[in-house]
Design a protein around this motif. Structure first.
Motif, short mmCIF file in Angstrom:
data_model
loop_
_atom_site.label_atom_id
_atom_site.label_comp_id
_atom_site.label_asym_id
_atom_site.label_seq_id
_atom_site.Cartn_x
_atom_site.Cartn_y
_atom_site.Cartn_z
N ASN A 131 0.84 -1.19 0.00
CA ASN A 131 0.00 0.00 0.00
C ASN A 131 0.88 1.24 0.00
OD1 ASN A 131 0.82 0.51 2.71
ND2 ASN A 131 -0.83 -0.80 3.48
N LYS A 132 0.26 2.40 0.04
CA LYS A 132 1.01 3.64 -0.14
C LYS A 132 2.04 3.89 0.97
CE LYS A 132 -2.53 6.52 2.09
NZ LYS A 132 -3.45 7.68 1.91
N THR A 133 1.83 3.29 2.16
CA THR A 133 2.77 3.51 3.25
C THR A 133 4.11 2.84 3.01
OG1 THR A 133 1.95 1.60 4.49
CG2 THR A 133 0.89 3.72 4.92
N ALA A 134 4.17 1.92 2.03
CA ALA A 134 5.42 1.22 1.73
C ALA A 134 6.33 2.05 0.82
CB ALA A 134 5.13 -0.13 1.09
N PHE A 135 5.85 3.20 0.37
CA PHE A 135 6.63 4.08 -0.52
C PHE A 135 6.91 5.40 0.19
CE2 PHE A 135 4.07 1.29 -3.17
CZ PHE A 135 4.97 0.84 -4.11
N GLY A 136 7.89 6.13 -0.32
CA GLY A 136 8.18 7.45 0.22
C GLY A 136 9.62 7.57 0.67
N LYS A 137 9.89 8.64 1.41
CA LYS A 137 11.23 8.89 1.93
C LYS A 137 11.29 8.56 3.41
CE LYS A 137 14.90 12.36 2.31
NZ LYS A 137 15.33 13.75 2.00
N PHE A 138 12.33 7.84 3.78
CA PHE A 138 12.53 7.44 5.17
C PHE A 138 13.92 7.91 5.62
CE2 PHE A 138 9.55 4.59 3.23
CZ PHE A 138 8.58 4.36 4.20
N ALA A 139 14.01 8.36 6.86
CA ALA A 139 15.30 8.89 7.32
C ALA A 139 15.45 8.72 8.83
CB ALA A 139 15.42 10.37 6.95
N THR A 140 16.70 8.78 9.27
CA THR A 140 17.01 8.75 10.69
C THR A 140 18.29 9.54 10.94
OG1 THR A 140 17.34 7.33 12.63
CG2 THR A 140 18.38 6.62 10.59
N THR A 141 18.38 10.15 12.10
CA THR A 141 19.57 10.92 12.46
C THR A 141 20.45 10.07 13.38
OG1 THR A 141 18.36 13.01 12.31
CG2 THR A 141 20.43 13.03 13.55
N VAL A 142 21.74 10.01 13.06
CA VAL A 142 22.67 9.18 13.85
C VAL A 142 23.91 9.98 14.22
CG1 VAL A 142 21.90 7.03 12.79
CG2 VAL A 142 23.78 8.29 11.75
N ASN A 143 24.53 9.57 15.31
CA ASN A 143 25.81 10.14 15.71
C ASN A 143 26.94 9.37 15.02
OD1 ASN A 143 24.97 12.17 17.61
ND2 ASN A 143 24.44 10.51 19.02
N ILE A 144 27.90 10.08 14.49
CA ILE A 144 29.03 9.45 13.82
C ILE A 144 30.26 9.49 14.73
CG2 ILE A 144 30.61 9.57 11.85
CD1 ILE A 144 27.82 8.59 11.17
N SER A 145 30.89 8.33 14.88
CA SER A 145 32.10 8.24 15.69
C SER A 145 33.31 8.04 14.79
CB SER A 145 32.00 7.09 16.68
OG SER A 145 30.96 7.31 17.61
#
Length: 258
Positions: A131-145
């Motif tokens: 369904n439409k929820t399986a499409f789109g842009k997904f993101a997450t913010t992470v700390n880089i070490s």
């Protein structure tokens, strides 16, 4: 001869009806209180009921093992989080008995079903398609070490946003094109560039062929508190090694729909 009155017959009838309505099999939970489609399906299928009991035993054993290890509190948290992820993104997104059986079997390590399960994707019904929820842009913010050789310590260098976009393919609702950029430890970067994915009951499948074997990355969308999230599952961590090297690590990443 003793005769039954109407009240007695009614009570017997109600008891018989309730017995017939009771789930036929047991599971790791009280089937008498089953309310969701998942719970009712598990309780009404002998194979799924046994798989559910085995799943619960394995989970309890993993918790017990975590308690016996060094840093047990951290291991216990990791074990609980992995269980919640499996329930939310993998088991509870199934809409068929076959999907449930597959997810339970893989959880128990009995079977790894790589690749798309559909024999004829063109004939899929609307309910079997994403369904439409399986499409789109997904993101997450992470700390880089980054590792500092002078201090011989890992140091935080700031935050970055990792993101993927899942695009529809015209006239092919079971296909998607996926693009993404991710940054990992030591600023190691990895890209998904115009990758083709196929829908497989409750997740997207990205396949690659390396050294004569198939490596597979799965993307499981699930709705949480009214918002869609995306879980990355890298089967045996082979996909990251073939596409991004050892420093890239896909498995277990969760992104929010933007």
């Amino acid at each position: 001869m003793k005769l039954f009155n109407f009240t007695t017959l009614t009570a017997i009838g109600l008891l018989s009806s309730s017995l017939l309505a009771m789930p036929a099999f047991s599971a790791s939970f009280d089937c008498g209180k089953a309310s969701t489609w998942i719970e009712k399906t598990v309780c009404s299928n002998s194979e799924l009921s046994q798989l559910d009991e085995n799943m619960a035993k394995k989970y309890k054993a993993e918790l017990a093992s975590a308690d016996n290890e060094d840093y047990s509190q951290n291991h216990r948290v990791i074990t609980k989080n992995a269980q919640r992820q499996w329930l939310k993104f993998q088991r509870n997104t199934c809409q068929s008995e076959a999907c449930l059986i597959r997810e339970y079997q893989e959880y128990l390590g009995k079977k790894s079903l790589n690749g798309v399960t559909w024999g004829d994707a063109e004939s899929l019904s609307t309910s079997e398609l994403p369904n439409k929820t399986a499409f789109g842009k997904f993101a997450t913010t992470v700390n880089i070490s980054m590792y500092n050789p002078d201090t011989q310590r890992w140091e935080d260098t700031g935050k970055v946003t990792n993101a993927v976009s899942i695009h529809k393919v015209s006239d092919k609702p079971y296909l998607a094109i996926i693009d993404g950029d991710l940054i990992f430890t030591n600023a190691h970067s990895c890209s998904l560039d115009n990758e083709k994915a196929m829908w497989s009951e409750n997740h997207w499948v990205l396949n690659d062929y390396q050294a004569g074997k198939t490596v597979e990355l799965r993307l499981y969308p699930a709705i949480y508190q009214g918002k869609t999230q995306l879980l990355f599952k890298d089967i045996n961590n082979d996909y990251r090694e073939s596409r991004c090297g050892m420093r890239g690590y896909f498995d277990g990443i969760v992104m929010d729909n933007k």
